[in-house]
Design an enzyme around this catalytic site. Structure first.
Site, PDB file in Angstrom:
ATOM      1  N   LYS A  66       7.014  24.412 -95.072  1.00 17.58           N
ATOM      2  CA  LYS A  66       7.018  25.777 -95.640  1.00 17.58           C
ATOM      3  C   LYS A  66       8.390  26.447 -95.587  1.00 17.58           C
ATOM      4  O   LYS A  66       8.758  27.185 -96.491  1.00 17.58           O
ATOM      5  CB  LYS A  66       6.063  26.670 -94.855  1.00 17.58           C
ATOM      6  CG  LYS A  66       4.600  26.404 -95.052  1.00 17.58           C
ATOM      7  CD  LYS A  66       3.855  27.461 -94.245  1.00 17.58           C
ATOM      8  CE  LYS A  66       2.381  27.247 -94.249  1.00 17.58           C
ATOM      9  NZ  LYS A  66       1.651  28.430 -93.778  1.00 17.58           N
ATOM     10  N   ASP A 102      -0.218  33.857 -97.218  1.00 11.29           N
ATOM     11  CA  ASP A 102      -0.929  33.888 -95.931  1.00 11.29           C
ATOM     12  C   ASP A 102      -1.338  35.312 -95.531  1.00 11.29           C
ATOM     13  O   ASP A 102      -2.459  35.525 -95.061  1.00 11.29           O
ATOM     14  CB  ASP A 102      -0.060  33.275 -94.826  1.00 11.29           C
ATOM     15  CG  ASP A 102      -0.026  31.759 -94.895  1.00 11.29           C
ATOM     16  OD1 ASP A 102      -0.956  31.161 -95.478  1.00 11.29           O
ATOM     17  OD2 ASP A 102       0.933  31.157 -94.372  1.00 11.29           O
TER      18      ASP A 102
END
Ligand code: ATR
Length: 277
Positions: A66, A102
């Site tokens: 990520k 997220d």
């Protein structure tokens, strides 16, 4: 044309994202695909070359890639920049875009499970200081939660993360947890403790006020020891599976042009794949 999408990570075999996107593809009668590709950090630039070359429409990125993808993108959303990490990629106008969903996923699930949380959540307590804690802090700060306390086993990481949200997130000591619990309206575990194969998160909840929301982003098992204890004490438990399901929504919409829904049917399907404690 069949649109191909991916999740990259290392390892990636455990990811349940293919189940989620596969469910939505069949629900909407779309002919796309969504596959796991194990990509070690050193291989990320070459993989993104395949994405740029048109092999894929886009995809998700998980640990440890990520952060690695971020400097390799053409367009980075404000949220991904604030997270220092991207979990959702897509090609648009010949440019490679990245976002981070997220915080969105965390908030959408909290809204769905405990719709009144904002009225009562004057004070939040976040346990942990990794990437997940950063997303939760960002989400709560963005919703105007005035008092956010953050504790972590390694205090210097708590201080570093709090410094990204000056005046909003305050680093406190792990030892203060028993007292902080009694002052909190929302408690969020972002550590890996309580996850299958890890020790339980052993914190003193004796001061927990009934009605306090206790959100554990761990979802294997679905009911962690922390959530079970919170339930016994009159807290409102919120499990981690919903965050996983909701964070997937914006990506699917980008790649396939349909905004999918997080339904009970989808949830049951993914739950069936999660081993009990
Ligand atoms: P993520 O990006 O998924 O949030 P991470 O960056 O590895 O993952 O962070 C894991 C979190 O779990 C950290 O807050 C970590 O605490 P440290 O910063 O002190 O390492 C926390 N954690 C892991 N094992 C722990 C343990 N045994 N006791 C307390 N906290 C623990």
């Amino acid at each position: 044309m069949t649109r191909r999408c991916f999740i990259i990570g290392h390892p990636v075999a455990h990811s349940r994202s293919p189940l989620i996107h596969g469910h939505w593809l069949s629900e909407h009668g779309l002919s796309g695909s969504y596959e796991r590709v194990d990509v070690a950090p050193a291989e990320v630039p070459a993989f993104l070359g395949r994405l740029r070359a048109g092999e894929f429409a886009g995809g998700n990125v998980t640990v440890p890639d990520k952060e690695v993808v971020l400097p390799l993108l053409d367009e980075v959303s404000d949220t991904a920049r604030a997270m220092g990490a991207a979990n959702t990629l897509w090609m648009e106008g010949g440019r490679l875009h990245g976002d981070n969903t997220d915080a969105y996923g965390f908030l959408a699930h909290l809204d769905a499970c405990a719709s009144g949380w904002r009225d009562g959540s004057g004070t939040a307590l976040i346990l942990g200081a990794g990437g997940a804690a950063r997303a939760v802090a960002y989400g709560l700060a963005g919703r105007g939660v005035g008092r956010i306390r953050l504790v972590n086993r390694s205090p210097e990481r708590a201080a570093e993360l709090a410094a990204l949200f000056p005046g909003t997130v305050e680093a406190r000591s792990w030892r203060e947890i028993p007292a902080l619990v009694g002052e909190s309206d929302l408690i969020v575990n972002t550590t890996s403790l309580g996850m299958r194969g890890q020790p339980p998160l052993e914190i003193d909840l004796s001061a927990l006020r009934p009605g306090t929301i206790v959100d554990d982003i761990v979802y294997v098992p679905l009911e962690t020891p922390l959530l079970a204890e919170a339930r016994r004490r009159g807290g409102i438990p919120v499990d981690g599976l919903g965050m996983l399901l909701h964070q997937a929504v914006p990506g699917f919409e980008r790649w396939f042009g349909v905004r999918p829904k997080v339904t009970d049917t989808l949830r049951a399907r993914i739950e069936a794949d999660i081993p009990a404690a």
